[in-house]
Design a protein around this motif. Sequence first.
Motif, PDB file in Angstrom:
ATOM      1  N   TRP A 108      41.711  43.050  45.517  1.00 16.60           N
ATOM      2  CA  TRP A 108      42.470  42.769  44.296  1.00 16.60           C
ATOM      3  C   TRP A 108      43.917  42.418  44.591  1.00 16.60           C
ATOM      4  CZ3 TRP A 108      39.742  42.388  39.951  1.00 16.60           C
ATOM      5  CH2 TRP A 108      38.526  43.093  39.844  1.00 16.60           C
ATOM      6  N   VAL A 109      44.463  41.492  43.816  1.00 16.59           N
ATOM      7  CA  VAL A 109      45.902  41.248  43.826  1.00 16.59           C
ATOM      8  C   VAL A 109      46.462  41.983  42.616  1.00 16.59           C
ATOM      9  CG1 VAL A 109      47.740  39.542  43.699  1.00 16.59           C
ATOM     10  CG2 VAL A 109      45.593  38.969  44.843  1.00 16.59           C
ATOM     11  N   THR A 110      47.352  42.927  42.867  1.00 14.03           N
ATOM     12  CA  THR A 110      47.910  43.712  41.761  1.00 14.03           C
ATOM     13  C   THR A 110      49.395  43.419  41.568  1.00 14.03           C
ATOM     14  OG1 THR A 110      48.391  45.524  43.270  1.00 14.03           O
ATOM     15  CG2 THR A 110      46.281  45.595  42.125  1.00 14.03           C
ATOM     16  N   ASN A 111      49.988  42.835  42.594  1.00 16.81           N
ATOM     17  CA  ASN A 111      51.414  42.593  42.594  1.00 16.81           C
ATOM     18  C   ASN A 111      51.685  41.181  43.041  1.00 16.81           C
ATOM     19  OD1 ASN A 111      54.245  43.895  42.852  1.00 16.81           O
ATOM     20  ND2 ASN A 111      52.776  45.597  42.607  1.00 16.81           N
ATOM     21  N   ALA A 112      52.555  40.469  42.341  1.00 15.04           N
ATOM     22  CA  ALA A 112      52.918  39.126  42.787  1.00 15.04           C
ATOM     23  C   ALA A 112      54.276  38.757  42.224  1.00 15.04           C
ATOM     24  CB  ALA A 112      51.866  38.114  42.328  1.00 15.04           C
ATOM     25  N   GLY A 113      55.021  37.981  42.985  1.00  9.86           N
ATOM     26  CA  GLY A 113      56.344  37.576  42.535  1.00  9.86           C
ATOM     27  C   GLY A 113      57.258  38.766  42.287  1.00  9.86           C
ATOM     28  N   GLY A 114      56.996  39.860  43.000  1.00 10.62           N
ATOM     29  CA  GLY A 114      57.845  41.031  42.864  1.00 10.62           C
ATOM     30  C   GLY A 114      57.554  41.864  41.627  1.00 10.62           C
ATOM     31  N   GLU A 115      56.485  41.518  40.921  1.00  7.32           N
ATOM     32  CA  GLU A 115      56.159  42.286  39.719  1.00  7.32           C
ATOM     33  C   GLU A 115      54.709  42.728  39.731  1.00  7.32           C
ATOM     34  OE1 GLU A 115      56.989  39.975  36.236  1.00  7.32           O
ATOM     35  OE2 GLU A 115      59.078  39.647  36.834  1.00  7.32           O
ATOM     36  N   ARG A 120      44.895  42.608  36.892  1.00  6.06           N
ATOM     37  CA  ARG A 120      44.732  42.363  38.323  1.00  6.06           C
ATOM     38  C   ARG A 120      43.761  41.203  38.555  1.00  6.06           C
ATOM     39  NH1 ARG A 120      41.393  47.362  40.974  1.00  6.06           N
ATOM     40  NH2 ARG A 120      39.752  47.479  39.396  1.00  6.06           N
ATOM     41  N   LEU A 121      43.936  40.543  39.691  1.00  7.13           N
ATOM     42  CA  LEU A 121      43.158  39.356  40.010  1.00  7.13           C
ATOM     43  C   LEU A 121      42.298  39.600  41.245  1.00  7.13           C
ATOM     44  CD1 LEU A 121      46.072  36.765  39.703  1.00  7.13           C
ATOM     45  CD2 LEU A 121      44.352  37.316  37.959  1.00  7.13           C
ATOM     46  N   ALA A 122      41.015  39.290  41.123  1.00  7.40           N
ATOM     47  CA  ALA A 122      40.130  39.399  42.282  1.00  7.40           C
ATOM     48  C   ALA A 122      40.316  38.148  43.141  1.00  7.40           C
ATOM     49  CB  ALA A 122      38.692  39.498  41.818  1.00  7.40           C
ATOM     50  N   ILE A 123      40.328  38.338  44.459  1.00  2.00           N
ATOM     51  CA  ILE A 123      40.240  37.173  45.352  1.00  2.00           C
ATOM     52  C   ILE A 123      38.749  36.849  45.408  1.00  2.00           C
ATOM     53  CG2 ILE A 123      40.647  36.293  47.659  1.00  2.00           C
ATOM     54  CD1 ILE A 123      42.902  38.308  47.897  1.00  2.00           C
ATOM     55  N   ARG A 124      38.395  35.614  45.032  1.00  3.72           N
ATOM     56  CA  ARG A 124      37.004  35.309  44.694  1.00  3.72           C
ATOM     57  C   ARG A 124      35.984  35.887  45.694  1.00  3.72           C
ATOM     58  NH1 ARG A 124      38.112  29.262  45.312  1.00  3.72           N
ATOM     59  NH2 ARG A 124      38.610  29.325  47.494  1.00  3.72           N
ATOM     60  N   PRO A 125      35.081  36.715  45.156  1.00  3.91           N
ATOM     61  CA  PRO A 125      33.956  37.183  45.964  1.00  3.91           C
ATOM     62  C   PRO A 125      32.771  36.234  45.772  1.00  3.91           C
ATOM     63  CG  PRO A 125      34.074  38.476  43.944  1.00  3.91           C
ATOM     64  CD  PRO A 125      35.156  37.415  43.860  1.00  3.91           C
ATOM     65  N   THR A 126      32.843  35.394  44.746  1.00  5.93           N
ATOM     66  CA  THR A 126      31.882  34.366  44.345  1.00  5.93           C
ATOM     67  C   THR A 126      32.431  33.821  43.035  1.00  5.93           C
ATOM     68  OG1 THR A 126      29.563  33.873  43.835  1.00  5.93           O
ATOM     69  CG2 THR A 126      30.387  36.008  43.078  1.00  5.93           C
ATOM     70  N   ILE A 155      35.770  32.768  50.883  1.00  9.73           N
ATOM     71  CA  ILE A 155      35.347  33.903  50.059  1.00  9.73           C
ATOM     72  C   ILE A 155      35.860  35.169  50.723  1.00  9.73           C
ATOM     73  CG2 ILE A 155      33.251  35.258  49.556  1.00  9.73           C
ATOM     74  CD1 ILE A 155      33.558  32.923  47.672  1.00  9.73           C
ATOM     75  N   VAL A 156      36.213  36.156  49.914  1.00 11.81           N
ATOM     76  CA  VAL A 156      36.596  37.452  50.484  1.00 11.81           C
ATOM     77  C   VAL A 156      35.687  38.547  49.932  1.00 11.81           C
ATOM     78  CG1 VAL A 156      38.381  39.241  50.508  1.00 11.81           C
ATOM     79  CG2 VAL A 156      38.996  36.867  50.988  1.00 11.81           C
ATOM     80  N   ARG A 157      35.042  39.268  50.849  1.00  9.75           N
ATOM     81  CA  ARG A 157      34.271  40.453  50.480  1.00  9.75           C
ATOM     82  C   ARG A 157      34.608  41.526  51.508  1.00  9.75           C
ATOM     83  NH1 ARG A 157      28.374  37.630  49.169  1.00  9.75           N
ATOM     84  NH2 ARG A 157      29.161  36.241  47.545  1.00  9.75           N
ATOM     85  N   TRP A 158      35.229  42.611  51.045  1.00 10.85           N
ATOM     86  CA  TRP A 158      35.742  43.611  51.975  1.00 10.85           C
ATOM     87  C   TRP A 158      34.601  44.338  52.661  1.00 10.85           C
ATOM     88  CZ3 TRP A 158      40.529  42.255  52.413  1.00 10.85           C
ATOM     89  CH2 TRP A 158      41.356  42.983  53.267  1.00 10.85           C
ATOM     90  N   GLU A 159      34.438  44.094  53.942  1.00 10.23           N
ATOM     91  CA  GLU A 159      33.316  44.646  54.693  1.00 10.23           C
ATOM     92  C   GLU A 159      33.795  45.798  55.564  1.00 10.23           C
ATOM     93  OE1 GLU A 159      30.212  43.823  54.564  1.00 10.23           O
ATOM     94  OE2 GLU A 159      30.105  41.779  53.736  1.00 10.23           O
ATOM     95  N   LYS A 160      32.984  46.835  55.654  1.00 14.80           N
ATOM     96  CA  LYS A 160      33.367  47.956  56.517  1.00 14.80           C
ATOM     97  C   LYS A 160      33.000  47.673  57.967  1.00 14.80           C
ATOM     98  CE  LYS A 160      33.631  51.564  53.086  1.00 14.80           C
ATOM     99  NZ  LYS A 160      33.032  50.931  51.893  1.00 14.80           N
ATOM    100  N   ARG A 161      31.835  47.047  58.142  1.00 12.31           N
ATOM    101  CA  ARG A 161      31.432  46.703  59.505  1.00 12.31           C
ATOM    102  C   ARG A 161      31.355  45.192  59.593  1.00 12.31           C
ATOM    103  NH1 ARG A 161      25.918  49.593  60.602  1.00 12.31           N
ATOM    104  NH2 ARG A 161      25.461  48.338  58.782  1.00 12.31           N
ATOM    105  N   THR A 162      31.972  44.649  60.622  1.00 10.05           N
ATOM    106  CA  THR A 162      32.014  43.184  60.681  1.00 10.05           C
ATOM    107  C   THR A 162      31.678  42.692  62.087  1.00 10.05           C
ATOM    108  OG1 THR A 162      34.361  43.301  61.180  1.00 10.05           O
ATOM    109  CG2 THR A 162      33.769  42.973  58.892  1.00 10.05           C
ATOM    110  N   GLU A 170      36.602  37.676  55.372  1.00 13.72           N
ATOM    111  CA  GLU A 170      36.789  36.342  54.805  1.00 13.72           C
ATOM    112  C   GLU A 170      35.835  35.400  55.517  1.00 13.72           C
ATOM    113  OE1 GLU A 170      40.619  34.577  55.471  1.00 13.72           O
ATOM    114  OE2 GLU A 170      40.178  32.816  54.260  1.00 13.72           O
ATOM    115  N   PHE A 171      35.132  34.595  54.744  1.00 17.60           N
ATOM    116  CA  PHE A 171      34.248  33.617  55.384  1.00 17.60           C
ATOM    117  C   PHE A 171      34.264  32.310  54.610  1.00 17.60           C
ATOM    118  CE2 PHE A 171      31.594  36.294  52.610  1.00 17.60           C
ATOM    119  CZ  PHE A 171      30.893  35.375  51.868  1.00 17.60           C
ATOM    120  N   LEU A 172      33.731  31.262  55.236  1.00 15.76           N
ATOM    121  CA  LEU A 172      33.651  29.953  54.590  1.00 15.76           C
ATOM    122  C   LEU A 172      32.230  29.750  54.083  1.00 15.76           C
ATOM    123  CD1 LEU A 172      35.582  27.739  57.158  1.00 15.76           C
ATOM    124  CD2 LEU A 172      36.468  29.036  55.208  1.00 15.76           C
ATOM    125  N   TRP A 173      32.128  29.050  52.975  1.00 14.55           N
ATOM    126  CA  TRP A 173      30.801  28.741  52.446  1.00 14.55           C
ATOM    127  C   TRP A 173      30.892  27.591  51.491  1.00 14.55           C
ATOM    128  CZ3 TRP A 173      28.431  32.766  48.495  1.00 14.55           C
ATOM    129  CH2 TRP A 173      29.137  32.721  47.290  1.00 14.55           C
TER     130      TRP A 173
END
Length: 495
Positions: A108-115, A120-126, A155-162, A170-173
């Motif tokens: 998630w992006v919770t902070n931007a431009g100092g505010e 909140r904005l998800a970095i696209r998981p799909t 795409i960003v999907r937070w993985e514990k094991r990579t 982060e991967f391309l698709w």
Amino acid sequence: MLLTSMASTQLEPSGQLPPKDTSDGEAFSRWYITAIRRSELADYFEPVGGTMVIRPYGFSLWENMQAALDARFKATGHKNAYFPLFVPESFLRREAKHVEGFAPEVAWVTNAGGEELQERLAIRPTSETIFGHFYAKWIQSWRDLPVLINQWANIVRWEKRTVFFLRTTEFLWQEGHTAHRTSEEALEETMRMLGVYADFAETELALPVIRGEKSAAERFAGADSTFSIEALMPDGKALQAGTSHFLGQNFARAFDIDFLDQDGQRNLVWTTSWGMSTRILGGMLMAHGDDGGLVLPPRVAPIQAIIVPIPTRSDEEQARVADAVARIMKELTAASVRVEVDWTDKRPGWKFNEWELKGVPLRIEVGPRDLQHEQVTLVRRDSRAKEQVALTGVAAHVPDVLADVQQALFERARAFRDTNTHTAESYDEFKRIMQDQRGFIRAYWCGAAECEARIKEETRATIRVIPEDAEADGPGACVCDGQPATRRALFAQSY
Ligand SMILES: [Zn+2]
């Protein structure tokens, strides 16, 4: 386990390539990771765990794959576009199963431009939700349908094991998103794209796949049905290599994507989505590589043929070698062969090893002794078979050899897959195979989620797909609880 964390393998020395020992998970993992690093396909980005850089050699490979896939999308009527990276949280929440399925791995992006952001904005998981938002605006009438859009994106999907390509944060698709007037059309599209993926994997990557439908437990979050192609890796585990989803009207309902139909009624559209990622690149590397390193299928290899000039002390002979190299370069380039020459001052034996490690399908040795007979030596990467070819015949012969290597890789992978596909009639037999040999197991399944869950719990095998020919053997008894079953599901442990 191949899925050791990147952190634990970061200090892997970059010396000798370990053998490709597929019987031992740790050893196989070392081979895979070392082969990728030493061949300069990719590297880790240590400051952010789970992320990687795809180096020029690796990216060139991906570009060739991308081009082959993209041509198939265009040929089936799709157009490319690019949609935003940020997905508002309220979008994800509109489809209940969708948000539930993706929540654990969203960044998630919770902070931007100092505010602090109001939402909140998800970095696209799909991107089903963002496409849904726009399709609601763009689609008004049956004349606007179908809408057939694909996007190439990260795409960003937070993985514990990579691990390189197979699972990275982060991967391309590419993700295709389509909207249709009828359920039948949407289902037809879902199956068409599954077919495109299967054809791409088998034709371009020499990777034989089994296609079929996922069980409800393995379905995409928000889909009515999910289909996939599954490839068998050399350690007996399955790799899901591409998925195609029939989304019914779930996203149409959530995003009010309706249209004025031919009969004057307002109806909801039917949607599909389908994706294939850099993951399949990893699967291809695992499938074809050997103790010497990577073995790349000629159709996607960045360099299809490498010319290695053999040095000589005689100036006259050296000039003849240079002339022959120039001639081969020119003729092969004209024949659309991706060819390079290695003029570095390293020993020929060292060069042979390096280009083998990098998986170049064909080596052309140009030396003074061969040239006395007006010929050169070709060495195939897959079998290491050598042959002498007349200098005048190289350009005509090389494309045939490359096609032959491509075919041989596919046949070898298919023979492996067939040898390692078992049928199990009893649960004991099932457990024994999964314990000793792994591979695919075709076994009767009654359809109960309880049986599926128990098998997963006790053997770590999941239903990969209900294959297209699942009913070929007629009815039988569920391998788990003996209840009547109409078809055999395809089971395997998986990546
Ligand atoms: Zn059962």
